[in-house]
Write a protein that holds these residues in place. Sequence first.
Motif, PDB file in Angstrom:
ATOM      1  N   ARG A  20      33.790  40.682  40.528  1.00 31.40           N
ATOM      2  CA  ARG A  20      34.727  39.931  41.594  1.00 31.40           C
ATOM      3  C   ARG A  20      35.102  40.671  42.745  1.00 31.40           C
ATOM      4  O   ARG A  20      34.922  41.931  42.746  1.00 31.40           O
ATOM      5  CB  ARG A  20      35.867  39.715  40.821  1.00 31.40           C
ATOM      6  CG  ARG A  20      36.764  40.805  40.653  1.00 31.40           C
ATOM      7  CD  ARG A  20      38.106  40.163  39.674  1.00 31.40           C
ATOM      8  NE  ARG A  20      39.243  41.187  39.451  1.00 31.40           N
ATOM      9  CZ  ARG A  20      40.198  41.216  38.675  1.00 31.40           C
ATOM     10  NH1 ARG A  20      40.469  39.747  38.217  1.00 31.40           N
ATOM     11  NH2 ARG A  20      41.003  41.999  38.380  1.00 31.40           N
ATOM     12  N   GLN A  21      35.281  40.123  43.699  1.00 34.69           N
ATOM     13  CA  GLN A  21      35.700  40.673  45.044  1.00 34.69           C
ATOM     14  C   GLN A  21      36.931  39.847  45.696  1.00 34.69           C
ATOM     15  O   GLN A  21      36.768  38.773  46.135  1.00 34.69           O
ATOM     16  CB  GLN A  21      34.477  40.437  46.017  1.00 34.69           C
ATOM     17  CG  GLN A  21      34.788  41.088  47.457  1.00 34.69           C
ATOM     18  CD  GLN A  21      33.493  41.497  48.303  1.00 34.69           C
ATOM     19  OE1 GLN A  21      32.555  40.846  47.994  1.00 34.69           O
ATOM     20  NE2 GLN A  21      33.451  42.459  48.834  1.00 34.69           N
ATOM     21  N   ALA A  22      38.081  40.579  45.512  1.00 37.10           N
ATOM     22  CA  ALA A  22      39.248  40.118  46.088  1.00 37.10           C
ATOM     23  C   ALA A  22      39.052  40.224  47.678  1.00 37.10           C
ATOM     24  O   ALA A  22      38.450  41.124  48.082  1.00 37.10           O
ATOM     25  CB  ALA A  22      40.294  40.881  45.528  1.00 37.10           C
ATOM     26  N   LYS A  65      38.523  43.633  49.949  1.00 37.81           N
ATOM     27  CA  LYS A  65      38.249  44.675  48.896  1.00 37.81           C
ATOM     28  C   LYS A  65      36.867  44.587  48.440  1.00 37.81           C
ATOM     29  O   LYS A  65      36.072  43.768  48.736  1.00 37.81           O
ATOM     30  CB  LYS A  65      39.254  44.603  47.642  1.00 37.81           C
ATOM     31  CG  LYS A  65      40.712  44.846  47.920  1.00 37.81           C
ATOM     32  CD  LYS A  65      41.559  45.015  46.801  1.00 37.81           C
ATOM     33  CE  LYS A  65      43.234  45.144  47.104  1.00 37.81           C
ATOM     34  NZ  LYS A  65      43.717  45.182  45.700  1.00 37.81           N
ATOM     35  N   GLU A  75      47.217  38.645  41.282  1.00 35.96           N
ATOM     36  CA  GLU A  75      45.915  39.610  41.682  1.00 35.96           C
ATOM     37  C   GLU A  75      44.734  39.279  41.058  1.00 35.96           C
ATOM     38  O   GLU A  75      43.594  40.111  41.482  1.00 35.96           O
ATOM     39  CB  GLU A  75      46.362  40.972  41.080  1.00 35.96           C
ATOM     40  CG  GLU A  75      46.691  41.032  39.710  1.00 35.96           C
ATOM     41  CD  GLU A  75      48.164  40.899  39.173  1.00 35.96           C
ATOM     42  OE1 GLU A  75      48.868  40.098  40.126  1.00 35.96           O
ATOM     43  OE2 GLU A  75      48.855  41.422  38.458  1.00 35.96           O
ATOM     44  N   THR A 110      43.044  36.663  42.095  1.00 35.57           N
ATOM     45  CA  THR A 110      42.436  36.078  43.204  1.00 35.57           C
ATOM     46  C   THR A 110      41.303  36.606  43.576  1.00 35.57           C
ATOM     47  O   THR A 110      41.355  37.928  44.234  1.00 35.57           O
ATOM     48  CB  THR A 110      43.461  35.592  44.105  1.00 35.57           C
ATOM     49  OG1 THR A 110      44.370  34.865  43.847  1.00 35.57           O
ATOM     50  CG2 THR A 110      42.857  35.111  45.586  1.00 35.57           C
ATOM     51  N   ALA A 111      40.109  36.182  43.767  1.00 31.87           N
ATOM     52  CA  ALA A 111      38.858  36.635  44.266  1.00 31.87           C
ATOM     53  C   ALA A 111      37.785  35.682  43.965  1.00 31.87           C
ATOM     54  O   ALA A 111      37.952  34.524  43.378  1.00 31.87           O
ATOM     55  CB  ALA A 111      38.626  37.878  43.287  1.00 31.87           C
ATOM     56  N   TYR A 125      34.377  35.132  42.098  1.00 28.74           N
ATOM     57  CA  TYR A 125      33.719  35.862  40.829  1.00 28.74           C
ATOM     58  C   TYR A 125      32.369  35.579  40.881  1.00 28.74           C
ATOM     59  O   TYR A 125      31.880  34.498  41.096  1.00 28.74           O
ATOM     60  CB  TYR A 125      34.442  35.267  39.598  1.00 28.74           C
ATOM     61  CG  TYR A 125      35.654  35.633  39.447  1.00 28.74           C
ATOM     62  CD1 TYR A 125      36.629  35.395  40.213  1.00 28.74           C
ATOM     63  CD2 TYR A 125      36.073  36.476  38.356  1.00 28.74           C
ATOM     64  CE1 TYR A 125      38.056  36.024  39.990  1.00 28.74           C
ATOM     65  CE2 TYR A 125      37.420  36.951  38.050  1.00 28.74           C
ATOM     66  CZ  TYR A 125      38.377  36.614  38.919  1.00 28.74           C
ATOM     67  OH  TYR A 125      39.658  37.209  38.733  1.00 28.74           O
ATOM     68  N   GLN A 174      34.941  30.683  43.731  1.00 29.56           N
ATOM     69  CA  GLN A 174      36.320  31.168  44.303  1.00 29.56           C
ATOM     70  C   GLN A 174      37.528  30.828  43.311  1.00 29.56           C
ATOM     71  O   GLN A 174      37.469  29.540  42.731  1.00 29.56           O
ATOM     72  CB  GLN A 174      36.610  30.483  45.680  1.00 29.56           C
ATOM     73  CG  GLN A 174      37.988  30.683  46.142  1.00 29.56           C
ATOM     74  CD  GLN A 174      38.284  32.282  46.549  1.00 29.56           C
ATOM     75  OE1 GLN A 174      37.382  32.783  47.259  1.00 29.56           O
ATOM     76  NE2 GLN A 174      39.261  33.081  46.118  1.00 29.56           N
ATOM     77  N   THR A 233      41.454  31.019  43.074  1.00 29.69           N
ATOM     78  CA  THR A 233      42.747  31.532  43.888  1.00 29.69           C
ATOM     79  C   THR A 233      43.857  31.254  42.697  1.00 29.69           C
ATOM     80  O   THR A 233      43.823  30.100  42.348  1.00 29.69           O
ATOM     81  CB  THR A 233      42.705  30.572  45.035  1.00 29.69           C
ATOM     82  OG1 THR A 233      41.682  30.841  45.699  1.00 29.69           O
ATOM     83  CG2 THR A 233      44.056  30.698  45.753  1.00 29.69           C
TER      84      THR A 233
END
Length: 115
Positions: free
Chosen positions: A38-40, A43, A89, A91-92, A94, A110, A112
């Motif tokens: 995943r990427q928040a 980040k 936290e 939220t990212a 995937y 996504q 959220t």
Amino acid sequence: QVQLVESGGGLVQPGGSLRLSCAASRFPFSKTWMYWVRQAPGKGLEWVSSIAPGGESTEYTTSVKGRFTIARDNAKNTLYLQMNNLKLEDTAVYYCATDRTGGSRGRGTQVTVSS
């Protein structure tokens, strides 16, 4: 060429659940370790979970242990991620991937988590 298509993301309140799916094709899925990363926002990519080709072994990053469950259906060439008790936290975007670093991954879905 590896093809991975994620789905199942959306907007959910804290404490809610989502089930992500990943349709895989163009490679020997049943013989391949599979991963969720995943990427928040703002980040880098973060490894979330792994599953062995036969599903006999799974691993999770500490922050999702006990809340997320990875699974696969080799007859359907599909990877899953059941996410329960979602937190802000989580939220990212995937992605499912064929390597732990996410080097070969789909376009993502996504997730959220917001009240």
